[in-house]
Design a protein around this motif. Structure first.
Motif, short mmCIF file in Angstrom:
data_model
loop_
_atom_site.label_atom_id
_atom_site.label_comp_id
_atom_site.label_asym_id
_atom_site.label_seq_id
_atom_site.Cartn_x
_atom_site.Cartn_y
_atom_site.Cartn_z
N GLY A 1 -14.33 9.97 2.79
CA GLY A 1 -14.49 9.13 3.30
C GLY A 1 -14.07 7.77 2.91
N PHE A 2 -13.08 6.64 3.50
CA PHE A 2 -12.40 5.08 3.17
C PHE A 2 -13.51 4.69 3.62
CE2 PHE A 2 -9.94 8.92 0.47
CZ PHE A 2 -10.22 8.52 -0.30
N ASP B 1 -12.67 -0.28 -0.20
CA ASP B 1 -10.71 -0.87 -0.80
C ASP B 1 -11.18 -1.92 0.11
OD1 ASP B 1 -8.74 0.11 -3.19
OD2 ASP B 1 -8.54 -2.23 -1.63
N VAL B 2 -10.66 -3.65 0.28
CA VAL B 2 -10.94 -4.43 0.07
C VAL B 2 -9.80 -4.76 1.15
CG1 VAL B 2 -9.47 -5.81 -1.24
CG2 VAL B 2 -11.12 -7.01 0.09
N MET C 1 -4.51 -0.16 1.87
CA MET C 1 -4.90 1.37 1.37
C MET C 1 -5.61 2.39 2.17
SD MET C 1 -3.35 1.52 -1.96
CE MET C 1 -2.91 0.33 -3.29
N VAL C 2 -6.71 1.63 2.58
CA VAL C 2 -8.19 2.50 3.30
C VAL C 2 -7.55 3.64 4.05
CG1 VAL C 2 -9.54 2.59 4.68
CG2 VAL C 2 -9.51 1.24 2.93
N ALA D 1 0.73 -1.19 0.06
CA ALA D 1 0.27 0.15 -0.37
C ALA D 1 0.78 1.17 0.46
CB ALA D 1 -1.30 -0.13 0.60
N GLU D 2 1.73 1.52 0.83
CA GLU D 2 2.67 2.61 1.01
C GLU D 2 3.00 3.06 -0.05
OE1 GLU D 2 2.37 4.63 3.74
OE2 GLU D 2 1.24 3.63 5.20
N SER D 3 4.05 2.25 -0.77
CA SER D 3 4.94 1.75 -2.15
C SER D 3 3.81 2.42 -3.11
CB SER D 3 5.37 0.71 -1.70
OG SER D 3 6.06 0.66 -1.37
N TYR D 4 2.97 1.65 -3.49
CA TYR D 4 2.33 2.15 -4.04
C TYR D 4 1.84 3.40 -4.11
CZ TYR D 4 -2.02 1.55 -7.47
OH TYR D 4 -2.99 1.24 -8.31
#
Ligand SMILES: C[S@@+](CC[C@H](N)C(=O)[O-])C[C@H]1O[C@@H](n2cnc3c(N)ncnc32)[C@H](O)[C@@H]1O
Length: 213
Positions: free
Chosen positions: A91-92, A74-75, A79-80, A12-15
């Protein structure tokens, strides 16, 4: 789905770091998102919109900047977390596009921007049925995906072990699924490969559709 979630958690962080400015270098993508936002607002001034598979939240935040009442699901909890930190005004929530925690016919717009690409073939029709269920009559759907055949499997990304399947899709096939789900196709675009980023070196497909009513 578990593999997709844990894989995106791991990267998540790198993406988010790598794709943060992706929209800045994609004028046509921004134009499509702006056209979608304007269409939704024209038809439903009180529009509520959902981006499914919102990842780091860049696209959700862009739609928010265009005046939409939009949130993301998001699943991947990782990422959220990244999206909430980067875009505190939006909002996420964690959620699965195959089973949205939304009432029927409540949304004016739904965007699946490079997230439908992770839905296996056997589940695609049901997922589009779920999109149809949550959209109100006259609601709009926007899909973005890589065009092609077959599946790209990644076992490693950004130095992490992952297991991610990216399904290439043919616009005609997706259009057929949309029709069978009850949608009317309203726009179709295929963008030729570009060299601006690694992700855009294969053709990109964009379909817009509308729930009749
Ligand atoms: C390639 S990323 C795209 C992220 C974002 N839409 C963007 O364009 O920057 C795909 C995202 O879809 C999410 N995803 C995959 N399957 C999902 C599902 N069944 N429900 C919700 N999110 C999903 C992944 O966790 C990932 O964040």
């Amino acid at each position: 789905m578990v593999a997709t979630r844990t894989s995106y958690d791991a990267i998540a962080e790198s993406y988010a770091e790598v794709f943060r400015s992706e929209l800045d270098e994609a004028p046509l993508d921004r134009a499509l998102l702006a056209g979608f936002a304007e269409t939704v607002l024209r038809d439903h001034p009180d529009a509520e919109v959902l981006e499914v598979g919102s990842g780091p939240g860049t696209v959700t935040a862009y739609l928010h900047s265009l005046g939409l009442d939009v949130s993301g699901i998001d699943v991947s909890p990782g990422m959220v977390e990244v999206a909430r930190r980067a875009h505190p005004a939006v909002g996420f929530e964690v959620g699965d596009m195959a089973a949205l925690a939304r009432p029927a016919a409540g949304l004016s717009g739904l965007v699946a921007w490079y997230s439908f690409i992770h839905v296996p073939g056997a589940q695609r029709q049901d997922v589009l049925g779920e999109f149809y269920r949550v959209l109100r009559p006259g609601g709009h759907l926007l899909l973005a995906f890589q065009v092609g055949d077959g599946t790209l499997h990644l076992a490693e990304a950004f130095g992490s072990d992952i297991s991610l399947d990216f399904y290439r899709l043919q616009p005609d096939a997706v259009a057929g699924l949309l029709g069978r789900a009850g949608f009317e196709l309203t726009a179709r675009l295929v963008k030729a490969p570009e060299t601006t980023s690694a992700a855009s070196r294969i053709p990109q497909g964009f379909l817009m559709a509308r729930k009749p009513g």
